[in-house]
Enzyme design. Structure first.
Site, mmCIF file in Angstrom:
data_model
loop_
_atom_site.group_PDB
_atom_site.id
_atom_site.type_symbol
_atom_site.label_atom_id
_atom_site.label_comp_id
_atom_site.label_asym_id
_atom_site.label_seq_id
_atom_site.Cartn_x
_atom_site.Cartn_y
_atom_site.Cartn_z
ATOM 1 N N ASP A 1 36.778 41.232 28.007
ATOM 2 C CA ASP A 1 35.564 41.527 28.758
ATOM 3 C C ASP A 1 35.912 42.342 30.001
ATOM 4 O O ASP A 1 37.034 42.258 30.524
ATOM 5 C CB ASP A 1 34.864 40.239 29.196
ATOM 6 C CG ASP A 1 34.264 39.475 28.035
ATOM 7 O OD1 ASP A 1 34.089 40.070 26.959
ATOM 8 O OD2 ASP A 1 33.975 38.276 28.226
ATOM 9 N N LYS A 2 34.943 43.085 30.495
ATOM 10 C CA LYS A 2 35.157 43.918 31.671
ATOM 11 C C LYS A 2 35.805 43.140 32.805
ATOM 12 O O LYS A 2 36.758 43.614 33.437
ATOM 13 C CB LYS A 2 33.820 44.497 32.143
ATOM 14 C CG LYS A 2 33.910 45.308 33.427
ATOM 15 C CD LYS A 2 32.547 45.812 33.861
ATOM 16 C CE LYS A 2 32.643 46.582 35.175
ATOM 17 N NZ LYS A 2 31.313 47.074 35.637
#
Length: 346
Positions: free
Chosen positions: A150-151
């Site tokens: 995830d970012k």
């Protein structure tokens, strides 16, 4: 004479026009019908491209006015492939050879270009860094993404540079280490403490019924339900007692499956979301108000989900050598853990 469907059209949607829509502009009405999937600009482009019909007749004018009792058919074109550009972005490289590259991804870096993030991603950075050493994936000079973080998740990530590596690593990640040498471990800081020192969360995941960008534990029989299993082990507990009343805990998670947001959703499902997770643990943020003033900000305002891909092991696709990489905690994660260690014990 009817106009043949365009080759790019892959799906059709039909919308009857009611009395209330009579006289409304075609583009405005279709944009409302297809929101949030299609913007008005996108709808206008589809209309001009010949993929919209009214009662079987192609209409290319976005300003066309609707007539009650007709049926508007929208052809959904194949999305145009993104063509990421090379960008100079600093990378923390742990290993690189002709077949693959391993990096320590910082929080805040998106892995692959997509809606809202067409630039400034890891792929943009790798195209610049690797340049001609990318022999291509499927005949295209681009890096091969075989797994994602995830970012706002930091840690170890491997990317293929050619088809050989892409196929081998993709197979390894699809197997999740059940029969091969792949090993992945994540460290997460949770609110509270899980009931057992080690355990398994086995709960299928699907789209949230209230927010399409979120995932949720769903019934097994639901069409979008996906098998999801997370193994966990408590590494450390943080005040006021090293027991079930602990304020927070550091946990190692290993994935038997690799679903979107899996660790975050599973930990929230069992009542212990990750500190800093504004998507799945927002309601727990007020717990930080119970902390001493010098710790309240560090814990309560932690800016991302406290999740770090600590360990990655896999077999090299060409040499067969077992490669093992560990990424130290980034400064913000380390500061959070150290702050929690300062909690007083009774």
């Amino acid at each position: 004479m009817s106009v043949p469907d365009t080759e790019a059209t892959v799906g059709l949607k039909a919308f009857p026009v009611g009395e209330d829509a009579a006289g409304t502009r075609l583009d405005q009405w279709l944009a409302a019908k297809t929101a949030p999937d299609l913007s008005r600009n996108r709808v206008q482009a589809i209309i001009r491209g010949g993929d919209v019909r009214i009662d079987g007749k192609v209409v290319r004018e976005p300003k066309a006015r609707l007539v009650a009792g007709t049926v508007v058919t929208l052809g959904m074109p194949e999305p145009e492939p993104a063509e990421p550009e090379a960008e100079t972005i600093d990378l923390a490289i742990l290993f690189e050879d002709e077949d693959l590259i391993v990096i320590d991804k910082p929080a805040g870096l998106v892995v692959h270009p997509g809606a809202g993030n067409w630039t400034g991603t890891l792929v943009n950075a790798l195209i610049h860094h690797c340049d001609l050493s990318l022999s291509g994936i499927g005949g295209v000079r681009r890096p091969g993404i075989v797994h994602r973080l995830d970012k706002e998740t930091s840690g170890v990530l491997v990317v293929a540079k050619n088809d050989l590596a892409h196929r081998a690593l993709s197979d390894a990640f699809a197997d999740h280490g059940r029969t091969g040498d792949l090993e992945r471990a994540y460290h997460a800081v949770l609110w509270g403490v899980l009931p057992r020192r080690a355990g398994i969360v086995d709960a299928p995941l699907g789209r949230s019924g209230t927010d399409r960008t979120k995932r949720a534990v769903v019934p097994e029989g639901r069409p979008d339900a996906r098998h999801a299993v997370t193994h966990y082990q408590i590494v450390e507990k943080f005040g006021p007692k090293a027991d079930a009343t602990a304020f927070a805990s550091l946990v190692e998670c290993r994935l038997e499956t690799g679903r979107t947001h899996q660790i975050r959703v599973h930990m929230a499902h069992v009542g212990h979301p990750l500190i800093g997770d504004q998507t799945y643990g927002r309601a727990f943020k007020t717990k930080a108000n119970k902390l001493p003033d010098d710790l309240k900000f560090v814990v309560g305002e932690f800016p991302r989900q406290a999740l770090h891909a600590r360990l990655l092991q896999f077999r090299h696709p060409r040499s067969g050598e077992i490669l093992r990489f560990e990424a130290p905690y980034p400064p913000d994660f380390a500061e959070l853990v150290e702050a929690l260690r300062r909690l007083p014990f009774e």
